[in-house]
Design an enzyme around this catalytic site. Structure first.
Site, PDB file in Angstrom:
ATOM      1  N   ASP A 159      -2.575  18.214  35.736  1.00  0.00           N
ATOM      2  CA  ASP A 159      -1.667  16.379  36.026  1.00  0.00           C
ATOM      3  C   ASP A 159      -0.130  17.072  36.287  1.00  0.00           C
ATOM      4  O   ASP A 159       0.078  18.622  35.808  1.00  0.00           O
ATOM      5  CB  ASP A 159      -1.473  16.435  34.545  1.00  0.00           C
ATOM      6  CG  ASP A 159      -0.494  15.341  34.689  1.00  0.00           C
ATOM      7  OD1 ASP A 159      -0.540  14.642  34.809  1.00  0.00           O
ATOM      8  OD2 ASP A 159       0.375  15.742  33.220  1.00  0.00           O
ATOM      9  N   ASP A 177       3.377  15.039  35.481  1.00  0.00           N
ATOM     10  CA  ASP A 177       4.466  15.363  34.239  1.00  0.00           C
ATOM     11  C   ASP A 177       3.769  15.347  32.880  1.00  0.00           C
ATOM     12  O   ASP A 177       2.834  14.507  32.236  1.00  0.00           O
ATOM     13  CB  ASP A 177       5.323  13.658  34.205  1.00  0.00           C
ATOM     14  CG  ASP A 177       6.494  13.697  33.586  1.00  0.00           C
ATOM     15  OD1 ASP A 177       6.816  14.647  33.031  1.00  0.00           O
ATOM     16  OD2 ASP A 177       6.895  13.126  34.003  1.00  0.00           O
TER      17      ASP A 177
END
Length: 254
Positions: free
Chosen positions: A9, A11
């Site tokens: 991932d 953010d």
């Protein structure tokens, strides 16, 4: 267990908004040193892979290549291509989504599209929603990049793509097919790209509801890092725990 590939991932995991996460660059460097393939996997449909990679490089010191970034827009375009039900799309979305679809051979058509494809669009207006509603009523297949209802910003939580999708659902009484995390579609497409079976890959993220659930739904082991959205107390409420948990990516042995 030593994993042969990683889905990571952005953010909350590689950075937090405009803030750096100190252990993120070293984590990526360790993967590179061991020649372990990885993809940055993001629900953000507005940015192109080139823009996302440039952001990682210039603002957070993470050497990233555009081909290492897989967005919900790319996954949506790949998924539509696999359906093979036409190439006309009505798009509610920004540059990242429009470019991904154009690159896969789709053409924009508001009057009689085969698909209505919705992502985050910060400039969408009533006329666009009206056209999308009529198209879905007329039989266009309704696809949404992701179901994130809110986005964290410096001003607080603002509407995400899932909130825009809810408007169309209310107007048409039709639920979209969602593509991004925690759905299996984006994971299946990412596993094809990384060319590894689910059991040999680790999904790394900060959000139990999206990143970790994407792994759980797809039979992929998960690593939750406490640098973003999910906190230890949040896990007390969930039945299925992440495979692994760390406070920081610096703790993870690759």
């Amino acid at each position: 267990m030593k994993y042969k590939g990683y889905l990571i991932d952005l953010d909350g995991t590689m950075y937090k908004g405009k803030e750096s996460i100190p252990d993120a660059p070293g984590f990526i460097q360790r993967l590179r040193e061991k020649n372990i393939p990885f993809l940055f996997l993001t629900n953000n449909s507005t940015k192109t892979p080139e823009t996302a990679a440039k952001n990682l490089q210039e603002n957070f010191g993470i050497p990233a290549l555009p081909e290492e970034v897989y967005t919900s827009s790319l996954a949506t375009a790949d998924y539509l291509k696999s359906l093979n039900n036409g190439n006309k799309v009505l798009i509610i979305g920004e540059k990242g989504l429009k470019q991904a679809l154009a690159d896969r051979g789709f053409v924009e058509e508001d009057k009689n599209p085969d698909y209505v494809v919705l992502g985050l669009d910060q400039e969408v207006n009533y006329e666009k929603f009206k056209a999308a509603t009529l198209a879905i009523h007329n039989g266009a297949q309704y696809i949404a990049t992701n179901k994130d209802t809110n986005l964290p910003t410096e001003h607080g939580l603002v509407p995400g793509a899932g909130s825009l999708a809810a408007l169309l659902t209310a107007a048409t009484r039709i639920e979209p097919t969602f593509v991004g995390k925690p759905e299996t579609i984006i994971m299946e497409e990412a596993l094809k790209l990384i060319n590894l079976p689910a059991e040999e890959v680790l999904m790394v993220g900060d959000n139990y509801e999206t990143d970790i659930m994407a792994g759980i739904n797809s039979g992929v082991d998960t690593l939750l890092v406490y640098t973003g959205f999910t906190k230890p107390e949040d896990l007390e409420k969930v039945e299925v725990q992440p495979t692994h948990i760390v406070d920081s990516l610096g703790e993870w042995i690759i």
